[in-house]
Design a protein around this motif. Structure first.
Motif, mmCIF file in Angstrom:
data_model
loop_
_atom_site.group_PDB
_atom_site.id
_atom_site.type_symbol
_atom_site.label_atom_id
_atom_site.label_comp_id
_atom_site.label_asym_id
_atom_site.label_seq_id
_atom_site.Cartn_x
_atom_site.Cartn_y
_atom_site.Cartn_z
ATOM 1 N N GLY A 101 12.519 4.918 -2.861
ATOM 2 C CA GLY A 101 11.226 4.335 -3.213
ATOM 3 C C GLY A 101 11.330 2.866 -3.585
ATOM 4 N N PHE A 102 12.385 2.505 -4.334
ATOM 5 C CA PHE A 102 12.634 1.103 -4.684
ATOM 6 C C PHE A 102 12.850 0.273 -3.425
ATOM 7 N N TYR A 103 13.648 0.802 -2.514
ATOM 8 C CA TYR A 103 13.939 0.096 -1.258
ATOM 9 C C TYR A 103 12.658 -0.148 -0.462
ATOM 10 N N LEU A 104 11.848 0.894 -0.292
ATOM 11 C CA LEU A 104 10.619 0.778 0.502
ATOM 12 C C LEU A 104 9.615 -0.174 -0.146
ATOM 13 N N SER A 105 9.567 -0.181 -1.467
ATOM 14 C CA SER A 105 8.663 -1.091 -2.179
ATOM 15 C C SER A 105 9.035 -2.543 -1.913
ATOM 16 N N ARG A 110 6.182 -5.307 -2.160
ATOM 17 C CA ARG A 110 5.414 -4.895 -3.338
ATOM 18 C C ARG A 110 6.363 -4.153 -4.285
ATOM 19 N N PRO A 111 7.338 -4.863 -4.899
ATOM 20 C CA PRO A 111 8.350 -4.190 -5.728
ATOM 21 C C PRO A 111 7.763 -3.364 -6.871
ATOM 22 N N GLY A 112 6.588 -3.760 -7.332
ATOM 23 C CA GLY A 112 5.932 -3.021 -8.417
ATOM 24 C C GLY A 112 5.560 -1.600 -8.034
ATOM 25 N N PHE A 113 5.398 -1.347 -6.716
ATOM 26 C CA PHE A 113 5.015 -0.012 -6.240
ATOM 27 C C PHE A 113 6.106 1.028 -6.517
ATOM 28 N N ALA A 114 7.319 0.568 -6.833
ATOM 29 C CA ALA A 114 8.410 1.502 -7.152
ATOM 30 C C ALA A 114 8.073 2.360 -8.364
ATOM 31 N N ASP A 157 1.725 2.415 4.018
ATOM 32 C CA ASP A 157 1.636 2.170 5.467
ATOM 33 C C ASP A 157 0.385 1.407 5.881
ATOM 34 N N ILE A 158 -0.717 1.563 5.121
ATOM 35 C CA ILE A 158 -1.979 0.904 5.492
ATOM 36 C C ILE A 158 -2.220 -0.352 4.653
ATOM 37 N N PHE A 159 -2.167 -0.194 3.337
ATOM 38 C CA PHE A 159 -2.508 -1.295 2.433
ATOM 39 C C PHE A 159 -1.711 -2.581 2.696
ATOM 40 N N PRO A 160 -0.375 -2.530 2.852
ATOM 41 C CA PRO A 160 0.379 -3.784 3.062
ATOM 42 C C PRO A 160 0.093 -4.452 4.408
ATOM 43 N N ALA A 161 -0.424 -3.687 5.371
ATOM 44 C CA ALA A 161 -0.707 -4.250 6.704
ATOM 45 C C ALA A 161 -2.164 -4.687 6.839
ATOM 46 N N THR A 162 -2.913 -4.627 5.732
ATOM 47 C CA THR A 162 -4.334 -4.994 5.760
ATOM 48 C C THR A 162 -4.506 -6.504 5.629
ATOM 49 N N ILE A 163 -5.236 -7.073 6.575
ATOM 50 C CA ILE A 163 -5.581 -8.503 6.541
ATOM 51 C C ILE A 163 -7.097 -8.630 6.693
#
Length: 308
Positions: A101-105, A110-114, A157-163
């Motif tokens: 989870g830390f790695y994916l964040s 978005r490191p806080g997502f960990a 998967d969706i939120f970080p790719a939202t522009i």
């Protein structure tokens, strides 16, 4: 096999299947950018499964005495697996799951997502040690955690790719995931109440304060039946507004036969159920409703393409 039973592998397989389904049967067909690559998404699924597996292990450790009364054939800790080994497995699964989870964040910047993974692992621990003994609260926590396994797909998967250019479409897709998460929450909450009825003898001997212990089996069953009317009505409205209005008649038929009809059966049957066997059957019915409800995303997606 004993280790697979310890982590309740059937439930973990269903969890992984659900997450894979949402991405590859739904999101991948929407012509949108996704934040994670395929192998990174596989890591997200693995992380979810590992943390959930750790939750089952710690639950088995703290439920040993209760399970000896409720489900003696399923007791693993103290028989096939020692308590100390159980704790070691629990720690390993959690550290690995949270580490991923830390790695994916960091991958999505978005490191806080960990903290999401840490909070989920913590909630599972506190559920097993404390929260499950508090009437209704334990049921809500388990239902919320299942809903989170759907929401987390949107978060990573969706939120970080939202522009700005795709915000409307991405928001709509996130909203659909949220609808399924709410459905999973409601069905699983009711199922947890039914499971409390099944386990009433062992829970009573352990001094727990579940709903059937507090108000009786018959009243609890009636409450479960009445509560089920809420998702039943909401699904009727959802089908009318989103499926019928858009001419998705195959999906509508599917929803009526495999989701609404079993829900209606559950509502009626719960009023007459008396034995542990009957409540076990009703718990299985809800599990199937949840499965077919999740699978509806495939049917709806195919129906949209067919109509096009």
């Amino acid at each position: 096999m004993k280790y697979l039973k310890l982590i309740r592998y059937q439930n973990l397989l269903m969890l992984a299947f659900m997450q894979v389904l949402f991405r590859y049967a739904f999101l991948k067909g929407q012509n949108i950018p996704l934040a994670l690559s395929d192998w990174q998404y596989a890591l997200l699924v693995l992380s979810t499964v590992l943390i959930a597996g750790a939750g089952y292990v710690i639950n088995n450790i703290f439920d040993t005495e209760t399970d000896q009364i409720n489900k003696p054939q399923d007791v693993i800790i103290g028989k096939a697996v020692s308590e100390s080994l159980g704790y070691n497995i629990y720690i390993f699964l959690n550290i690995t799951g949270v580490g991923i989870g830390f790695y994916l964040s960091n991958v999505i910047q978005r490191p806080g997502f960990a903290t999401i993974f840490i909070l989920i692992a913590s909630m599972l621990y506190f559920y097993s040690t404390t929260l499950k003994q508090i009437m209704v609260l334990g049921n809500l926590v388990v239902a919320f955690l299942l809903a989170m396994s759907v929401i987390i797909i949107g978060i990573f998967d969706i939120f970080p790719a939202t522009i700005a250019e795709n915000k409307a479409q991405m928001t709509s897709l996130f909203s659909i995931l949220t609808d399924y998460a709410i459905f999973a929450f409601m069905i699983n909450f009711i199922r947890e109440i039914i499971k409390d009825i099944e386990d009433v003898n062992g829970d009573y001997n352990q001094g727990m304060n579940t709903l059937p212990i507090a108000i009786g089996i018959s009243r609890t069953a009636k409450i479960a039946s009445v509560l089920t009317i809420i998702p039943f009505i909401l699904l009727l409205l959802y089908i009318k507004n989103y499926l019928v209005e858009n001419g998705l008649f195959i999906a509508t038929l599917y929803a009526f036969v495999l989701v609404l009809a079993p829900l209606l059966y559950f509502i009626i049957k719960t009023f007459t159920a008396k034995s542990k066997k009957e409540f076990n059957h009703l718990s299985t019915v809800l599990k199937l409703i949840l499965l077919f409800g999740i699978l509806s995303i495939v049917v709806i997606t195919l129906n949209i393409h067919y109509n096009a």
